[in-house]
Design a protein around this motif. Sequence first.
Motif, PDB file in Angstrom:
ATOM      1  N   GLU A   1       0.804  -1.221   0.000  1.00 28.67           N
ATOM      2  CA  GLU A   1       0.000   0.000   0.000  1.00 28.67           C
ATOM      3  C   GLU A   1       0.841   1.276   0.000  1.00 28.67           C
ATOM      4  OE1 GLU A   1      -3.202   0.380  -0.492  1.00 28.67           O
ATOM      5  OE2 GLU A   1      -3.767  -1.711  -0.383  1.00 28.67           O
TER       6      GLU A   1
ATOM      7  N   ASN B   1      -5.486   5.544  -3.827  1.00 27.69           N
ATOM      8  CA  ASN B   1      -5.705   4.105  -4.006  1.00 27.69           C
ATOM      9  C   ASN B   1      -5.787   3.384  -2.670  1.00 27.69           C
ATOM     10  OD1 ASN B   1      -5.786   4.249  -6.769  1.00 27.69           O
ATOM     11  ND2 ASN B   1      -3.643   3.706  -7.047  1.00 27.69           N
TER      12      ASN B   1
ATOM     13  N   GLU C   1      -9.165   3.988  -1.158  1.00 31.90           N
ATOM     14  CA  GLU C   1     -10.150   3.169  -1.867  1.00 31.90           C
ATOM     15  C   GLU C   1     -10.074   1.715  -1.395  1.00 31.90           C
ATOM     16  OE1 GLU C   1     -11.015   1.713  -6.415  1.00 31.90           O
ATOM     17  OE2 GLU C   1     -10.216   3.726  -6.117  1.00 31.90           O
ATOM     18  N   ASP C   2      -8.863   1.184  -1.273  1.00 31.35           N
ATOM     19  CA  ASP C   2      -8.685  -0.188  -0.802  1.00 31.35           C
ATOM     20  C   ASP C   2      -9.233  -0.348   0.618  1.00 31.35           C
ATOM     21  OD1 ASP C   2      -7.434  -0.788  -3.196  1.00 31.35           O
ATOM     22  OD2 ASP C   2      -5.404  -0.750  -2.346  1.00 31.35           O
TER      23      ASP C   2
ATOM     24  N   TYR D   1     -12.312  -2.739   1.797  1.00 34.51           N
ATOM     25  CA  TYR D   1     -12.050  -3.756   2.809  1.00 34.51           C
ATOM     26  C   TYR D   1     -12.985  -3.604   4.004  1.00 34.51           C
ATOM     27  CZ  TYR D   1      -9.635  -6.801   6.048  1.00 34.51           C
ATOM     28  OH  TYR D   1      -9.346  -7.799   6.937  1.00 34.51           O
TER      29      TYR D   1
END
Length: 74
Positions: free
Chosen positions: A50, A57, A60-61, A65
């Motif tokens: 990460e 990003n 967003e992840d 999750y």
Amino acid sequence: MSRALLNRLNYIIALITEFADAHHISAQQAYIYLQQFKGLDFIDKYYEVEHTGSFENAVEDLTIYCQRMGGTIA
């Protein structure tokens, strides 16, 4: 404290702040949410991947999750 650990902590703090800004909540609310829906565990587990990408990003992840773990922030 080692340099690597300090870098990791600084990244996590910055990512919590970015998550809060992206979702229009306070940093404290973001921390509690990420703790409750295992986002902090996710950050720790996947730090090596990460931190090489953008905060956008990573946020967003984290959002995806946490939703999978029962969170409702979209």
